[in-house]
Enzyme design. Structure first.
Site, mmCIF file in Angstrom:
data_model
loop_
_atom_site.group_PDB
_atom_site.id
_atom_site.type_symbol
_atom_site.label_atom_id
_atom_site.label_comp_id
_atom_site.label_asym_id
_atom_site.label_seq_id
_atom_site.Cartn_x
_atom_site.Cartn_y
_atom_site.Cartn_z
ATOM 1 N N ARG A 172 0.831 -1.382 -0.271
ATOM 2 C CA ARG A 172 0.239 -0.170 -0.029
ATOM 3 C C ARG A 172 0.785 1.192 -0.029
ATOM 4 N NH1 ARG A 172 -2.211 -3.388 -1.431
ATOM 5 N NH2 ARG A 172 -4.249 -4.762 -0.667
ATOM 6 N N SER A 222 -11.459 -1.053 2.558
ATOM 7 C CA SER A 222 -10.851 -1.637 3.528
ATOM 8 C C SER A 222 -10.262 -0.528 4.285
ATOM 9 C CB SER A 222 -9.799 -2.637 2.993
ATOM 10 O OG SER A 222 -9.009 -3.188 4.188
ATOM 11 N N GLU A 292 -5.230 1.913 6.364
ATOM 12 C CA GLU A 292 -5.030 1.820 4.927
ATOM 13 C C GLU A 292 -5.859 2.948 4.190
ATOM 14 O OE1 GLU A 292 -6.472 -1.061 1.305
ATOM 15 O OE2 GLU A 292 -5.561 -2.061 3.106
#
Length: 303
Positions: A172, A222, A292
């Site tokens: 990420r 998410s 995230e």
């Protein structure tokens, strides 16, 4: 020249004043942008950045706003949403897409040209620029595996082309985050395949996503990165937090890794619930859940 003149300086660009970002985020939350611009091409984006730099105006760039929380105080300065920069082209075994193109549309173009390697992203709701920024991934695939070059606009207004090594992809993460570059275009290297088989895989992944994720409700996707050795959703379930409501936000009863907007939630509801989850999981499991979702903007002023 006064900063208010930005609207008249760029008559060809849609620029809105004091525009609520809740109209654009997937959570349906977020305070106002002082100025919200929708450039349609690279030159407009470059010119807007140059003007903002000249006027000492902070600049924030947003893609599809699907994995994003904007605080209720909104964003000062100029916000650019790049979704009108959405052209996608193919050349042999490569697909090149502008930053604002929907990632899902890029996977469809790849399938239409019988190019395989992009199927994992068939249901990811973000933009191409956001996918590069975050090194988006799903179902065992990541953008880093197929992105070979990215054209960016640096904060100083220089256009550069970064190769895969320079993008420094991680979980990420990409170098775009570190240097605050604006993604303009991205080129993906794919492999010839069977169009029907590619479509079948995309259909399967989308069915699996729909079965497990609360796609029918506003959310930011998410919320947390997966902590090493753990599954986020399972930690939240075992802590008894699934279904917990906080203002208008709720830990999804379908997938505990998601927070959904069930009743006119505010960004503050989201952020307080995120903080509560982090506190509980750290206390019970000694695991720090790192977000995230990208969180930007200012806190609301006290009334």
């Amino acid at each position: 020249m006064m900063m208010e003149d930005i609207v008249t300086v760029f008559p060809a660009v849609t620029i809105l004043r004091n525009e609520p970002l809740a109209h654009y985020t997937y959570t349906k939350t977020g305070g106002p942008a002082d100025f919200l611009a929708f450039p349609t091409n690279i030159q407009e984006t470059k010119s807007l950045l140059a003007y903002a730099n000249q006027e000492k105006l902070p600049v924030t760039v947003v893609g599809n706003a699907s994995n994003l929380i904007v605080r209720d105080g909104g964003i000062r300065g100029l916000v650019m949403i790049l979704t009108k920069m959405n052209h996608i082209t193919t050349d042999g075994q490569t697909v090149t897409a502008e930053s604002g193109a929907a990632l899902i549309e890029a996977t469809k173009v790849a399938q239409a040209h019988s190019l395989t390697g992009f199927e994992f992203a068939a249901g990811i709701p973000g933009s191409v620029g956001g996918a590069i920024f975050m090194n988006a991934g799903a179902y065992g695939g990541e953008i880093s595996e197929i992105a070979v070059s990215v054209e960016v606009l640096t904060p100083e207004g220089e256009i550069r082309t970064l190769n895969q090594q320079e993008l420094d992809f991680g979980y990420r993460h990409s170098s775009v985050q570190d240097y605050h570059d604006i993604v303009l275009t991205a080129t993906f290297a794919l492999t010839p395949g069977d169009g029907e088989a590619i479509q079948a895989k995309m259909d399967d992944l989308n069915a699996r996503r729909a079965a497990k994720q609360p796609l029918e409700l506003p959310s930011c996707g998410s919320v947390f990165k997966r902590p090493e050795g753990h599954y986020t959703g399972r930690l939240i379930q075992e802590a008894g937090l699934q279904g917990l409501k906080w203002g208008g936000a709720q830990v999804s009863t379908k997938h505990a890794g998601f927070i959904v907007n069930i009743d006119h939630a505010t960004a503050t509801d989201y952020l307080e619930l995120i903080h509560h989850i982090q506190e509980v999981i750290f206390k019970e499991d000694n695991v720090h859940l790192e977000t995230e979702v990208r969180i930007i903007g200012e806190e609301p002023t006290a009334k």
